[in-house]
Each structure stands twice: as C-alpha cells, then as structure tokens.
Design a protein around this motif. Structure first.
Motif, PDB file in Angstrom:
ATOM      1  N   GLY A 179      19.301 -55.808  48.245  1.00 56.93           N
ATOM      2  CA  GLY A 179      19.333 -56.848  47.218  1.00 56.93           C
ATOM      3  C   GLY A 179      18.824 -58.182  47.716  1.00 56.93           C
ATOM      4  N   SER A 180      18.439 -58.254  48.988  1.00 58.67           N
ATOM      5  CA  SER A 180      17.976 -59.518  49.545  1.00 58.67           C
ATOM      6  C   SER A 180      16.521 -59.419  50.008  1.00 58.67           C
ATOM      7  N   ALA A 181      15.989 -60.545  50.447  1.00 53.34           N
ATOM      8  CA  ALA A 181      14.672 -60.606  51.078  1.00 53.34           C
ATOM      9  C   ALA A 181      14.936 -60.760  52.571  1.00 53.34           C
ATOM     10  N   ALA A 182      14.956 -59.636  53.294  1.00 53.65           N
ATOM     11  CA  ALA A 182      15.455 -59.668  54.670  1.00 53.65           C
ATOM     12  C   ALA A 182      14.551 -58.993  55.691  1.00 53.65           C
ATOM     13  N   SER A 183      13.586 -58.186  55.251  1.00 58.05           N
ATOM     14  CA  SER A 183      12.850 -57.358  56.212  1.00 58.05           C
ATOM     15  C   SER A 183      11.565 -58.026  56.669  1.00 58.05           C
TER      16      SER A 183
ATOM     17  N   ALA B 126      16.058 -53.803  49.548  1.00 63.57           N
ATOM     18  CA  ALA B 126      15.790 -55.090  50.186  1.00 63.57           C
ATOM     19  C   ALA B 126      14.286 -55.165  50.365  1.00 63.57           C
TER      20      ALA B 126
ATOM     21  N   ARG C  94      13.955 -56.847  43.257  1.00 60.24           N
ATOM     22  CA  ARG C  94      14.588 -56.100  44.363  1.00 60.24           C
ATOM     23  C   ARG C  94      14.907 -54.673  43.901  1.00 60.24           C
TER      24      ARG C  94
ATOM     25  N   ASN D 123      24.329 -54.037  53.818  1.00 63.44           N
ATOM     26  CA  ASN D 123      24.635 -55.291  53.131  1.00 63.44           C
ATOM     27  C   ASN D 123      23.379 -56.103  52.819  1.00 63.44           C
ATOM     28  N   SER D 124      22.233 -55.743  53.440  1.00 68.01           N
ATOM     29  CA  SER D 124      20.987 -56.466  53.180  1.00 68.01           C
ATOM     30  C   SER D 124      20.331 -56.033  51.866  1.00 68.01           C
TER      31      SER D 124
ATOM     32  N   ASP E 262      18.111 -49.807  44.050  1.00 65.10           N
ATOM     33  CA  ASP E 262      18.219 -51.151  44.621  1.00 65.10           C
ATOM     34  C   ASP E 262      17.614 -51.127  46.021  1.00 65.10           C
TER      35      ASP E 262
ATOM     36  N   LYS F  85      11.008 -60.715  53.808  1.00 61.10           N
ATOM     37  CA  LYS F  85      11.215 -62.161  53.724  1.00 61.10           C
ATOM     38  C   LYS F  85       9.999 -62.756  53.021  1.00 61.10           C
TER      39      LYS F  85
ATOM     40  N   THR G  95       9.239 -56.654  43.720  1.00 62.92           N
ATOM     41  CA  THR G  95       9.942 -57.430  44.747  1.00 62.92           C
ATOM     42  C   THR G  95      10.859 -58.488  44.140  1.00 62.92           C
TER      43      THR G  95
END
Length: 172
Positions: A140-144, A68, A51, A137-138, A66, A71, A48
C-alpha cells in the motif's frame, strides 16, 4: 432467538469467506471486480497511484491485488512482459542498490529474510519484478526500488495464474 439467527447468519458468511479461493489467511486477498479494459485475458495492469495490480480475467472482469510500488524517484511506466517466473528466488542487489549501500550482502537465499519473498515474476530484460516480500507492512506504500511487492499469499496466487510472455502495463 434473534441472536441465534444472527449468529448463524454471521457464521455462514465467515465460513463462505474462508472457503473462498480468493481468501488468504496470510493477509490480503484477490478480489474479482468489474474492470472496463480492452485487454486480453492474462494481461497484468499496474496502477501505481492506486497501489493496485489487476489481472484481466476477461468478460469485463479482473482480479485486483494490493501492492507496494516504487519510491517516487524509482517509479517507471510503460509496457513490459513476464519474462521469467521463479519459486523461492535468491535476491541479489542491483549495481545501483549496491552503489547506494555498499554494505548490502552479495545475495540472500530463500527464507524469511529474503526481500523477494516466496515468488518472483521477472519483467522484460531488466531488473524489475513483481514479487513477494519479507515486509508485508509495506503493501500500500511507495517503498521499493521500482519493483512491485505483493503479500506472499497474493504473489503465489498470481504466480499460478500468469504465464511467461503475458503483457504487463504500468500506469500512473
């Protein structure tokens, strides 16, 4: 003359890349890398903090994708397994999602508005999945809400390579 040679060399690299099975015009691409891990071929390892999702291919190698991740308040770590694979899944909000946002729809069927994208790989007995996304676009992020999102081209590639019962390790 040097420009022609340089252009020809560049074209050869581009054509080789485009014809590679790991390349995806839809964005993203699995890359095979050296991977020092003592896991069976077919094991999925999610890191995590990086990512990244790794699919162990054996012989000290893995494919890397890659992703996401959840959160920070939704992340989880540990062992699981692939319990089901679904093409063109229907998304149904979990009770906790519905509690946070009662206006969510009952479900969203396959198509461009579906948050699960084109494939879903269910983990264990719970509501967590590795899945595509309608929000590339999400990546690579911490979004789910705790699931692992991939570009649709990448999750389709992983879907074909992984089997039900495969071990999944989620690490920091």
């Amino acid at each position: 003359m040097q420009n022609r040679a340089l252009l020809a060399a560049f074209a050869a690299v581009v054509l080789t890349t485009l014809s590679s099975p790991a390349y995806s015009l839809a964005g993203g691409a699995a890359r095979e890398i050296s991977f020092a891990a003592e896991h069976d071929s077919g094991t999925i390892i999610v890191k995590t903090g990086e990512r990244k999702l790794y699919l162990v291919t054996g012989g000290g190698r893995a494919l890397v994708y890659d992703i996401a991740v959840g959160k920070p308040s939704e992340q989880w770590f540990g062992k699981s397994w692939v319990s089901k694979k679904r093409e063109h899944p229907t998304w149904t909000p979990t009770p906790s999602m519905r509690q946070r946002n009662p206006r969510l729809p009952q479900s969203i069927g396959p198509g461009p508005k579906n948050p699960l994208g084109e494939r879903a790989i269910n983990l264990g007995w719970g509501a967590y999945r590795i899945h595509g996304t309608n929000s590339p676009n999400s990546i690579g992020s911490a979004a789910s809400a705790g699931c692992f999102r991939m570009r649709n081209a990448d999750v389709k590639d992983l879907f074909e390579r992984v089997h039900v019962g495969a071990q999944v390790l989620v690490l920091r």
